[in-house]
Design a protein around this motif. Sequence first.
Motif, PDB file in Angstrom:
ATOM      1  N   ALA A 157      30.256 -46.793  -9.288  1.00 23.94           N
ATOM      2  CA  ALA A 157      29.844 -45.465 -10.200  1.00 23.94           C
ATOM      3  C   ALA A 157      29.606 -46.918 -10.910  1.00 23.94           C
ATOM      4  CB  ALA A 157      31.455 -45.139 -10.856  1.00 23.94           C
ATOM      5  N   TRP A 158      29.928 -47.408 -11.491  1.00 26.73           N
ATOM      6  CA  TRP A 158      29.171 -48.693 -12.579  1.00 26.73           C
ATOM      7  C   TRP A 158      27.956 -48.900 -12.494  1.00 26.73           C
ATOM      8  CZ3 TRP A 158      27.557 -50.498 -17.505  1.00 26.73           C
ATOM      9  CH2 TRP A 158      27.552 -51.692 -17.316  1.00 26.73           C
ATOM     10  N   ARG A 159      27.247 -49.018 -10.867  1.00 25.99           N
ATOM     11  CA  ARG A 159      26.488 -49.661 -10.780  1.00 25.99           C
ATOM     12  C   ARG A 159      25.287 -47.983 -10.734  1.00 25.99           C
ATOM     13  NH1 ARG A 159      24.643 -53.967 -10.996  1.00 25.99           N
ATOM     14  NH2 ARG A 159      24.973 -55.625  -9.361  1.00 25.99           N
ATOM     15  N   LEU A 160      25.587 -47.310 -10.073  1.00 28.99           N
ATOM     16  CA  LEU A 160      25.058 -45.647  -9.985  1.00 28.99           C
ATOM     17  C   LEU A 160      24.598 -45.507 -12.155  1.00 28.99           C
ATOM     18  CD1 LEU A 160      26.482 -43.365  -7.984  1.00 28.99           C
ATOM     19  CD2 LEU A 160      23.968 -44.684  -7.641  1.00 28.99           C
ATOM     20  N   VAL A 161      25.565 -45.667 -12.504  1.00 24.38           N
ATOM     21  CA  VAL A 161      25.187 -45.418 -14.579  1.00 24.38           C
ATOM     22  C   VAL A 161      23.981 -46.758 -15.359  1.00 24.38           C
ATOM     23  CG1 VAL A 161      26.029 -45.677 -16.019  1.00 24.38           C
ATOM     24  CG2 VAL A 161      27.281 -44.490 -14.890  1.00 24.38           C
ATOM     25  N   GLN A 162      24.340 -48.008 -14.023  1.00 20.99           N
ATOM     26  CA  GLN A 162      23.545 -48.626 -14.515  1.00 20.99           C
ATOM     27  C   GLN A 162      21.991 -48.314 -13.950  1.00 20.99           C
ATOM     28  OE1 GLN A 162      25.464 -52.266 -12.559  1.00 20.99           O
ATOM     29  NE2 GLN A 162      25.208 -53.481 -14.594  1.00 20.99           N
ATOM     30  N   ALA A 163      21.653 -47.641 -12.805  1.00 21.76           N
ATOM     31  CA  ALA A 163      20.293 -47.131 -12.308  1.00 21.76           C
ATOM     32  C   ALA A 163      19.865 -46.137 -13.092  1.00 21.76           C
ATOM     33  CB  ALA A 163      20.985 -46.866 -10.808  1.00 21.76           C
ATOM     34  N   ILE A 164      20.757 -45.020 -12.559  1.00 24.15           N
ATOM     35  CA  ILE A 164      20.588 -43.699 -13.294  1.00 24.15           C
ATOM     36  C   ILE A 164      20.285 -43.787 -15.054  1.00 24.15           C
ATOM     37  CG2 ILE A 164      21.080 -40.697 -13.740  1.00 24.15           C
ATOM     38  CD1 ILE A 164      22.009 -41.653 -11.361  1.00 24.15           C
ATOM     39  N   PHE A 165      20.936 -43.901 -16.344  1.00 24.64           N
ATOM     40  CA  PHE A 165      20.641 -43.895 -16.858  1.00 24.64           C
ATOM     41  C   PHE A 165      20.583 -45.430 -17.894  1.00 24.64           C
ATOM     42  CE2 PHE A 165      24.939 -41.301 -15.866  1.00 24.64           C
ATOM     43  CZ  PHE A 165      23.995 -39.974 -16.448  1.00 24.64           C
ATOM     44  N   ASP A 166      19.942 -46.752 -16.777  1.00 23.32           N
ATOM     45  CA  ASP A 166      18.964 -48.021 -17.265  1.00 23.32           C
ATOM     46  C   ASP A 166      20.181 -48.159 -18.669  1.00 23.32           C
ATOM     47  OD1 ASP A 166      17.705 -49.905 -18.253  1.00 23.32           O
ATOM     48  OD2 ASP A 166      15.855 -48.528 -18.835  1.00 23.32           O
TER      49      ASP A 166
ATOM     50  N   ARG B  70      10.702 -48.975 -17.042  1.00 27.52           N
ATOM     51  CA  ARG B  70      10.109 -48.012 -15.632  1.00 27.52           C
ATOM     52  C   ARG B  70       9.410 -49.024 -15.542  1.00 27.52           C
ATOM     53  NH1 ARG B  70      11.348 -42.149 -17.702  1.00 27.52           N
ATOM     54  NH2 ARG B  70      13.610 -41.638 -18.081  1.00 27.52           N
ATOM     55  N   ASP B  71       9.340 -50.272 -15.882  1.00 32.23           N
ATOM     56  CA  ASP B  71       7.859 -50.081 -15.147  1.00 32.23           C
ATOM     57  C   ASP B  71       8.091 -51.177 -14.133  1.00 32.23           C
ATOM     58  OD1 ASP B  71       9.667 -53.025 -15.912  1.00 32.23           O
ATOM     59  OD2 ASP B  71       8.324 -53.782 -17.056  1.00 32.23           O
ATOM     60  N   TRP B  72       7.475 -52.021 -13.177  1.00 32.71           N
ATOM     61  CA  TRP B  72       7.857 -52.038 -11.830  1.00 32.71           C
ATOM     62  C   TRP B  72       9.225 -53.093 -11.328  1.00 32.71           C
ATOM     63  CZ3 TRP B  72       7.633 -56.506  -9.509  1.00 32.71           C
ATOM     64  CH2 TRP B  72       7.280 -57.581  -9.779  1.00 32.71           C
ATOM     65  N   LYS B  73       8.898 -53.943 -12.244  1.00 34.14           N
ATOM     66  CA  LYS B  73      10.081 -54.581 -12.533  1.00 34.14           C
ATOM     67  C   LYS B  73      11.404 -53.651 -12.551  1.00 34.14           C
ATOM     68  CE  LYS B  73      11.960 -59.454 -14.475  1.00 34.14           C
ATOM     69  NZ  LYS B  73      11.291 -60.430 -14.721  1.00 34.14           N
ATOM     70  N   GLY B  74      11.561 -53.356 -13.375  1.00 31.60           N
ATOM     71  CA  GLY B  74      12.830 -52.555 -13.958  1.00 31.60           C
ATOM     72  C   GLY B  74      13.462 -51.788 -12.839  1.00 31.60           C
ATOM     73  N   ILE B  75      12.291 -51.017 -12.462  1.00 27.18           N
ATOM     74  CA  ILE B  75      12.417 -50.329 -11.153  1.00 27.18           C
ATOM     75  C   ILE B  75      13.040 -50.958 -10.095  1.00 27.18           C
ATOM     76  CG2 ILE B  75      11.373 -48.253  -9.608  1.00 27.18           C
ATOM     77  CD1 ILE B  75       9.584 -47.433 -12.295  1.00 27.18           C
ATOM     78  N   LEU B  76      12.646 -52.130  -9.291  1.00 20.56           N
ATOM     79  CA  LEU B  76      13.469 -52.606  -8.964  1.00 20.56           C
ATOM     80  C   LEU B  76      14.670 -53.184  -8.885  1.00 20.56           C
ATOM     81  CD1 LEU B  76      10.631 -54.868  -7.222  1.00 20.56           C
ATOM     82  CD2 LEU B  76      10.757 -53.348  -6.244  1.00 20.56           C
ATOM     83  N   THR B  77      14.700 -53.054  -9.756  1.00 26.48           N
ATOM     84  CA  THR B  77      16.485 -53.508 -10.386  1.00 26.48           C
ATOM     85  C   THR B  77      16.883 -52.556 -10.222  1.00 26.48           C
ATOM     86  OG1 THR B  77      15.157 -55.142 -11.714  1.00 26.48           O
ATOM     87  CG2 THR B  77      17.537 -54.930 -12.438  1.00 26.48           C
ATOM     88  N   ARG B  78      16.405 -51.583 -11.150  1.00 21.27           N
ATOM     89  CA  ARG B  78      17.573 -50.007 -10.821  1.00 21.27           C
ATOM     90  C   ARG B  78      17.921 -49.551  -9.611  1.00 21.27           C
ATOM     91  NH1 ARG B  78      15.162 -47.452 -15.702  1.00 21.27           N
ATOM     92  NH2 ARG B  78      16.270 -45.744 -15.047  1.00 21.27           N
ATOM     93  N   LEU B  79      16.434 -50.217  -8.602  1.00 20.07           N
ATOM     94  CA  LEU B  79      16.849 -49.513  -7.286  1.00 20.07           C
ATOM     95  C   LEU B  79      18.065 -50.659  -6.581  1.00 20.07           C
ATOM     96  CD1 LEU B  79      13.122 -48.669  -6.356  1.00 20.07           C
ATOM     97  CD2 LEU B  79      15.171 -47.310  -6.635  1.00 20.07           C
TER      98      LEU B  79
END
Length: 254
Positions: A64-73, A79-88
């Motif tokens: 749940a925590w990982r999904l919160v990190q990814a979805i809600f940043d 939202r640059d390429w590095k941030g998107i890769l990290t969230r993925l």
Amino acid sequence: MAARCGYTAKGMIYITIGWLSMMAVLGMGGSNGGSSEAIGELASQPFGGVLITLLAIGLFGYTAWRLVQAIFDAEQKGRDWKGILTRLGYVLSGLIYAGIAINCVELLLHSGGSSGSTSSHTREVMSHPGGIVAIFLVGLGFLGVGLRQIWRGWHHSYEKNWHLNEMTRTQRLIAANVSRVGLTARGIVFMIIALFLCLSAIHTNPDNARGLGGALRAVAEQPFGPWLLGLVSIGLMAYGCYCLVNARFRNVNA
């Protein structure tokens, strides 16, 4: 609370994996296995059912925590390429630990508790169009994560997520050294996993793929294997302790 329970559960898994490998090195039983073997060992202990139940709850909390990190940043990766890769990466991490949590539930329900081997999963992916390329990319992903783990360990980048003001100087020193050793060891293991995945894709042979347990066995098979495996085992236990430090001092505000 979910994040702190999750880091605690994750830490216990890595400490158990490292401990079992160390026992194998010392000829005192143990095994060079991954999360499934660690869960099985915990289940065999007194009150094993309670331990596995708490472990499953903690791992679902970590997911749940990982999904919160990814979805809600939650950590403002952007939202640059590095941030998107990290969230993925957060999503992938969450799914992996959700799978381990499901394995715990299956074990509690006496339905086998086995999530299948890495080679069987690899074979399944390779059977689909583009599967070989996907496995190679996953291997490169593990390589990138491994290198980043080592970089984080030696540059102390994880400290920016800790409530350092709540730690004494001695706690900071111990936590920093334990984290450096733990992240380096985990990074090396991930790079070994990456190597086997990429070789599996290059040779179109899913039997070449190995997970955490396979990576530890590969270390044991090298010259001076017992010594190397002993060092890696200590490192994995240190990584487990790093997770416990996160459980206590990490900023987990969403």
